[in-house]
Design an enzyme around this catalytic site. Structure first.
Site, PDB file in Angstrom:
ATOM      1  N   HIS A 254       0.838  -1.200   0.000  1.00 16.69           N
ATOM      2  CA  HIS A 254       0.000   0.000   0.000  1.00 16.69           C
ATOM      3  C   HIS A 254       0.874   1.252   0.000  1.00 16.69           C
ATOM      4  O   HIS A 254       0.646   2.185  -0.784  1.00 16.69           O
ATOM      5  CB  HIS A 254      -0.914  -0.010   1.226  1.00 16.69           C
ATOM      6  CG  HIS A 254      -1.745   1.225   1.370  1.00 16.69           C
ATOM      7  ND1 HIS A 254      -3.114   1.228   1.237  1.00 16.69           N
ATOM      8  CD2 HIS A 254      -1.406   2.515   1.624  1.00 16.69           C
ATOM      9  CE1 HIS A 254      -3.577   2.462   1.406  1.00 16.69           C
ATOM     10  NE2 HIS A 254      -2.546   3.259   1.659  1.00 16.69           N
ATOM     11  N   GLU A 255       1.877   1.277   0.871  1.00 14.90           N
ATOM     12  CA  GLU A 255       2.729   2.467   0.960  1.00 14.90           C
ATOM     13  C   GLU A 255       3.516   2.690  -0.322  1.00 14.90           C
ATOM     14  O   GLU A 255       3.609   3.812  -0.824  1.00 14.90           O
ATOM     15  CB  GLU A 255       3.675   2.338   2.153  1.00 14.90           C
ATOM     16  CG  GLU A 255       2.990   2.284   3.497  1.00 14.90           C
ATOM     17  CD  GLU A 255       2.078   3.470   3.737  1.00 14.90           C
ATOM     18  OE1 GLU A 255       2.280   4.530   3.130  1.00 14.90           O
ATOM     19  OE2 GLU A 255       1.139   3.321   4.537  1.00 14.90           O
TER      20      GLU A 255
ATOM     21  N   HIS B 266       1.696   4.397  -3.064  1.00 11.75           N
ATOM     22  CA  HIS B 266       1.605   5.860  -3.021  1.00 11.75           C
ATOM     23  C   HIS B 266       2.682   6.482  -3.906  1.00 11.75           C
ATOM     24  O   HIS B 266       2.441   7.484  -4.587  1.00 11.75           O
ATOM     25  CB  HIS B 266       1.758   6.367  -1.593  1.00 11.75           C
ATOM     26  CG  HIS B 266       0.494   6.333  -0.806  1.00 11.75           C
ATOM     27  ND1 HIS B 266      -0.613   7.073  -1.137  1.00 11.75           N
ATOM     28  CD2 HIS B 266       0.159   5.636   0.317  1.00 11.75           C
ATOM     29  CE1 HIS B 266      -1.576   6.850  -0.257  1.00 11.75           C
ATOM     30  NE2 HIS B 266      -1.140   5.964   0.627  1.00 11.75           N
TER      31      HIS B 266
END
Length: 635
Positions: free
Chosen positions: A430-431, A434
């Site tokens: 998820h990170e 980004h």
């Protein structure tokens, strides 16, 4: 995973230039009978290092004229090595700690001495912080070899290397094409992943003399070799550098979202040489034995500070990143080696997979050395394990292309013992996503295009979508539900409002749900729910590849999972700055039109329409209009 400016959080927020070539710990040419022991050809250590404390004792430094960090560095080399011939290596940059890093290559008669370098580190105050030096100081050749040209031709050098190292390369009928004054490419060979090259250069030998050599570069997959063949004697290899380091990592294998889904394994050489040709443990300037390379640098960051270069990172003998870990271990610092290794592994896999799907150098990916493939380099991802600046979260900072990304993985205190975010792959994916979405939306030079409420929400949704797509298991169907962050949060409900599900009774979210939401993670849950519907529509049509990488046919993934990941990624680059849901939906449709000529139009429309983003859906920040209609041709 919040996208305000440079920060995002889980809950809130041309050629290879070898400056100081260090051979890998590989001891032989991998996987072949009659393999040669490469230890016989290691380059001897010749460099010196002048520390900051030593620099302060040198009175001549005070007399340096002020200028740019390049001018200061150049002046230092001139004063330290007077009358030496050298050139500036085109990879200088200022790191995020404010240090200017400059490298120089020594030359003789205009020809590089390939293992003679001078690196200068200039501080924020404009003064030299430290420097390293491996310049050759022995007797110089009396004449320019290019005048008489009394050396073997490059084809002889290639044949000599093939024979000496028993390389699986065939060159019968091959020919040479000039690349530059001192460099050629061999066309018509077989057995290598790319056309071999040869560059005329000197090598400083261990006995203090200088040898004129052909540096023959051959990428044969398991080994990527720079072989220094004597330019006067075609049977003598002076040195060999292998870009490929053979390493093992004990980790939760890619596809396991957290420790509840499987056991740790020891994996050898997990990198993909098509997307990480320098491996994960080299940046083309140096080979590393710690968790550092071209794509990422991972370390322990207990104080939560921004300085990372001197932080602790595991550096095992023989590149065996194998460390004990169990979720029952406590305190977390007792397993920091395993934590840093896991974080480094997952992030590098993200790099390699996303590269395959289109997030390459030109698109603004994260690499120190872009190898002449476009974009701006010097921007690996800084990975901070057990970061002390917070708890119960994780975040990712995405500056424009050319500046390093930064991920902070925190300890979660909602279980006893506490849980480390590095071991929940879904959080790390998820990170990292980004970084993907911020670089693609608006272009690599603009990281400000996901900062409206709805677009920021989509930034969160994309992170959840890729993390969920990756964790799909072989027996999963569209009836399979997944929660986000369940393990680190010690909660079966995870950290989102609802599980990701195609069942409206399990997850009732639709487009107009956004009218009552004013927080990016909640809005992101709506977006990911829509993408999850599209994902399963495409899987039902094209099947599901359960392997770790996509299989392409004419540039199109041949299964539904990777096809969905591909068109969603392409859509990020197509959409406008700060898009809304309607615009992002249209961008995905356009991406499919571009990729497959619209072959999946109806599957995409039906997925969005089921969740209220059909043909008649309209964006209004205070009163969105939903629609379950699809185009007539899809009814």
């Amino acid at each position: 995973m919040h996208g305000l400016l440079l920060a995002a959080g889980l809950l809130s927020l041309p050629l290879h230039v070898l400056a100081h070539p260090q051979p890998s710990t590989s001891t032989s040419l991998a996987g072949r009978a009659g393999a040669v022991d490469l230890n016989e050809f290691r380059i001897a250590h010749r460099s010196s290092y002048t520390s900051h404390d030593e620099m302060k004792k040198l009175p001549s430094i005070a007399s340096f004229r002020q200028g740019t960090y390049l001018e200061v560095a150049t002046e230092l080399v001139k004063q330290t090595m007077p009358n030496m011939e050298f050139r500036l290596v085109d990879d200088h940059y200022v790191g995020d700690s404010g240090i200017g890093h400059v490298r120089f290559r020594q030359t003789m008669h205009g020809i590089d001495i390939d293992n003679s370098d001078f690196n200068v580190n200039v501080g924020k105050d404009g003064k030299v912080l430290s420097h390293g030096n491996s310049f050759y100081t022995g007797p110089a050749p009396s004449s320019n070899p290019m005048v008489k040209r009394d050396f073997i031709d490059p084809m002889q050098a290639l044949h000599g290397v093939r024979k000496a190292l028993n390389l699986p390369i065939k060159a019968d009928g091959a020919h040479v094409e000039d690349m530059s004054e001192h460099k050629v490419m061999f066309k018509g060979t077989s057995g290598a992943l790319s056309d071999p090259t040869a560059k005329l250069c000197y090598m400083a030998k261990e006995d203090g003399s200088l040898a004129l050599t052909w540096r023959v570069e051959t990428d044969i997959g398991d080994n990527w070799l720079l072989s220094y063949m004597d330019a006067k004697e075609s049977s003598k290899v002076h040195n060999v550098v292998d870009y490929v380091a053979h390493a093992t990592f004990q980790v939760y294998k890619w596809g396991l979202a957290d420790p509840t889904e499987g056991k740790r394994e020891i994996i050898t050489n997990p990198w993909n040489l098509k997307t990480s040709p320098l491996t994960w443990l080299s940046d083309g300037h140096n080979n590393y034995t710690a968790t550092r390379g071209n794509n990422a640098i991972a370390q322990y960051n207990p104080d939560g500070g921004n300085d990372y270069e001197n932080n602790y990172r595991p550096s095992p003998k023989n590149l065996k990143f194998e460390y004990p870990y169990s979720p029952d271990m406590n305190p977390p610092k007792t397993y920091i080696d395993a934590s840093v290794t896991e974080l480094f592994y997952t992030s590098n896999i993200c790099h390699d997979l996303y590269y395959m799907l289109g997030f390459n150098e030109k698109a603004g990916n994260f690499q120190v050395n872009n190898r002449g493939q476009g974009g701006k380099g010097n921007d690996f991802v800084i990975l901070n394990a057990q970061d002390g600046s917070g708890t119960n979260n994780a975040n990712f900072a995405t500056p424009p292309d050319g500046q390093p990304g930064r991920m902070r993985a925190y300890i979660w205190t909602r279980a006893n013992p506490p849980r480390d975010a590095s071991f929940e792959a879904g959080t790390i994916i998820h990170e990292y996503t980004h970084g993907l979405s911020n670089r693609l939306c608006g272009g690599p030079a603009n990281s400000r295009c996901l900062n409206a409420l709805e677009s920021g929400g989509m930034g969160e949704g994309w992170g959840d979508f890729y993390a969920t797509a990756v964790r799909l298991k072989p027996n999963d169907t569209r009836k399979t539900n997944y929660v986000k962050g369940g393990w680190v949060n010690n909660s079966p409900k995870g950290v989102r409002m609802y599980p990701y599900s195609t069942d409206m009774n399990v997850n009732p979210l639709v487009y107009t749900s956004n009218n009552k939401l004013n927080e990016v993670h909640a809005i992101g849950t709506v977006w990911c729910t829509m993408l999850y519907e599209v994902l399963w529509n495409l899987i039902d049509k094209h099947g599901k590849n359960d392997g770790p990488v996509p299989i392409f046919e004419n540039g199109v993934p041949n299964d539904g999972k990777y096809l969905a990941m591909k068109i969603v990624m392409d859509g990020m680059a197509i959409q406008p700055c700060n898009p809304n849901f309607v615009q992002a939906r249209d961008a995905i449709l356009d991406a499919d039109m571009n990729l497959t000529k619209g072959a999946n139009k109806c599957e995409i429309w039906k997925g969005f329409a089921k969740r209220g983003l059909g043909v008649g859906a309209k964006f209004d920040p205070k009163n969105r209009t939903g629609s379950t209609q699809v185009p007539n041709e899809c009814k």
